[in-house]
Every structure is written in C-alpha cells, then in structure tokens.
Design a protein around this motif. Structure first.
Motif: not given
Length: 249
Positions: A30-37, A201-208, A1-7
């Motif tokens: 708000a956090v996700l909006a900063m990363y243009n997802l 995959t990104r969703i799963g990592i954020l869920c953890l 995952m490239d956006y480790w800061q989000i985690v």
C-alpha cells in the motif's frame, strides 16, 4: 534514496505488524503504491521484507514452544506450491492493483472482527476432515498471497481465530511460519519474470528498516493488547485499500 518517508513508514509497519505475528506485506504494498513504483518491484520488496520481519518472530515462537507442527504442516505444505503458482501467474498492472485494493479491504474487515478464543492448550483436532479443511484453506490463501505479493498471514490469522482453531498464541505462531514459507515460495515465483531494471539499493535500505522495526515489535508482542493493535492495523489497511482502488481503478 529519494523516498526517505518510505523508510520510516516501513520501520513503523514492521514494528506494529511483528507485534501481532504478521509480516506487513499488505501495508508495504500500500505504501509503495502511493509512490508509483513498478509493481513487479513492489511485490518482490514486500515479500523480502516479510521474510525479514517474521523470521525473528518464528525463532521466538519456536524457542517458547508455541509451534504445533502437526497442525501447521497441513496448512503450510499445500500453501507453498500454490504461492509459487500465484506468483508466476500473468496479471496486468491494472488487475494487480484491483486485487490489491480488494485484498486490503477484506483483510481489514477480518482483522476488525473480535473473537473469543476458548481453545485450550491441549486441544487438537486431527481427523481427516480437519486436515482436508486446513489444506484447502492454506492452498487458497497461498495462491492469493503469491499473486498479490504478501505472506497471507493477514488472512490466515483472523480466519483461524474465527474457526477457534487453536490458542491465540499458537495461531500467531502459525501465521508467522505460514508467512515465512509463502514469502520464500512467492519470491522464487517472482524471480522467474522479473524486469531488468530493479533498484536493489532501495530494496536493501527498506530491508534494513523492517529488520530494526521487526526485531523491536516481535519482542514487545507479549506486552501489548493484541485486539487494540489489530484494530488499529485494520483501520490503516482499510484506508490504504480504499486509496489504492481510487488511485488505480
């Protein structure tokens, strides 16, 4: 995952929000909006993370007998179908971010307001007027929550405190249950129109990440001053709301 800061940010958000009975959906967005997802993926992610965070809190509130089902049901039962309707409503990306920014600012103002809750444990208003008011309140917040992709507790809790609806602990329990059911309903609505390209995959990592933060925060809720936590949260949400409006409007 490239956006480790989000985690890391998600873990901190889950920790702070769960300590005051919230899921954190507004700040996840708000956090996700900063990363243009993609905004469809943003809403789905926020709702799933909400469920993970508040589930632990709901368990603890039920275990500690802080749940008054007779008062919670009128609010929650109406909000669930309204959250679904809000989730399936067709809105553009520009409209979504406009609503999100305004939602964050209003929520911050409500969180900042300090109220003296003088309700006793034994008080209970069960007349028809109160039931109608609770149902209307739950339905309105539910629809907005489904449209934006949050659980709605960040609106419900401050309003219930202003109304002196119940004790602070029971309001927190009510908000957690409200968030849980509205998030589930919102997800069902979101799944009816999800795009093909979703990074699960990104969703799963954020869920953890939020699972870890939420478990820690929900168990520290009795040790922290809730007013201090809510006002810190209010400042963060207000800044996030301003940033969203500047960036997307």
């Amino acid at each position: 995952m490239d956006y480790w800061q989000i985690v890391l940010l998600f873990l901190i958000i889950a920790f702070v929000y769960s300590s005051v009975g919230f899921g954190g959906g507004s700040s996840y967005l708000a956090v996700l909006a900063m990363y243009n997802l993609p905004f469809q993926e943003m809403r789905l992610t926020a709702l799933i993370c909400n469920i993970i965070v508040v589930t632990g809190g709901v368990y603890l509130y039920i275990k500690n007998k802080q749940v008054n089902w007779r008062k919670i049901l009128p609010i929650t039962l109406v909000s669930v179908p309204m959250a679904y309707l809000g989730a399936i409503a067709k809105i553009s990306q520009e409209t979504f971010f406009l609503i999100l920014g305004i939602t964050l600012i209003v929520a911050a103002i409500l969180l900042w307001i300090k109220t003296e809750n003088t309700v006793t444990e034994d008080s209970f208003d069960n007349n028809k007027k109160a039931l109608l008011k609770n149902s209307f309140l739950g339905g309105g917040i539910g629809f907005l929550s489904g449209m934006v992709g949050i659980g709605g507790g960040i609106f419900l809790s401050p309003l219930l405190n202003l109304m002196k609806w119940d004790t602070a602990r029971r309001i927190a329990a009510t908000s957690s249950i409200f968030i849980l059911f509205n998030s589930i309903s919102g997800i069902f609505g979101q799944l009816t129109k999800m795009p093909e390209h979703i990074d699960y995959t990104r969703i799963g990592i954020l869920c953890l990440s939020v699972f870890i933060g939420g478990q820690i925060g929900s168990r520290m809720s009795l040790k922290w001053n809730p007013i201090v936590i809510k006002r810190i949260t209010a400042i963060l949400i207000f800044v996030a709301g301003i940033n969203v409006l500047i960036k997307y409007w």
